[in-house]
Design a protein around this motif. Sequence first.
Motif, PDB file in Angstrom:
ATOM      1  N   GLY A   8       0.713  -1.324  -0.084  1.00  0.00           N
ATOM      2  CA  GLY A   8       0.146  -0.139   0.056  1.00  0.00           C
ATOM      3  C   GLY A   8       0.854   1.118   0.056  1.00  0.00           C
ATOM      4  O   GLY A   8       2.026   0.981  -0.096  1.00  0.00           O
ATOM      5  N   ASN A   9       0.003   2.434   0.204  1.00  0.00           N
ATOM      6  CA  ASN A   9       0.800   3.534   0.076  1.00  0.00           C
ATOM      7  C   ASN A   9       0.607   4.470   1.532  1.00  0.00           C
ATOM      8  O   ASN A   9       1.314   5.506   1.611  1.00  0.00           O
ATOM      9  N   ASP A  19      -5.111  -4.271   2.316  1.00  0.00           N
ATOM     10  CA  ASP A  19      -3.810  -4.478   1.759  1.00  0.00           C
ATOM     11  C   ASP A  19      -3.417  -5.431   1.231  1.00  0.00           C
ATOM     12  O   ASP A  19      -2.476  -5.613   0.419  1.00  0.00           O
ATOM     13  N   GLN A  21      -3.032  -8.375  -1.388  1.00  0.00           N
ATOM     14  CA  GLN A  21      -2.702  -8.106  -3.149  1.00  0.00           C
ATOM     15  C   GLN A  21      -2.858  -9.315  -3.734  1.00  0.00           C
ATOM     16  O   GLN A  21      -3.431  -9.769  -4.728  1.00  0.00           O
ATOM     17  N   TRP A  44       2.321   2.200  -4.645  1.00  0.00           N
ATOM     18  CA  TRP A  44       2.767   1.697  -3.378  1.00  0.00           C
ATOM     19  C   TRP A  44       3.955   2.054  -2.977  1.00  0.00           C
ATOM     20  O   TRP A  44       4.920   1.961  -3.487  1.00  0.00           O
TER      21      TRP A  44
END
Length: 65
Positions: A8-9, A19, A21, A44
């Motif tokens: 994530g960011n 989060d 993936q 990200w």
Amino acid sequence: MKYHLFAGNTYYAKGGVHDYQMSSDSIEGLVKFFEASVEGGEYWDWYHIIDSDFQIVKEDGRAHY
């Protein structure tokens, strides 16, 4: 053993599963997926790869403060 990629960011409390993936049997494959996603335009800043015991086995960046 199966591994799971979280990336994530932004850190946010109770984010966790949001989060997620993808999963793979290969840590290297998940790292390559992360790198290709960032190169492809995903924003990200970090990733964590966890194992089936929910232990972080590889990470890059800072997901928490």
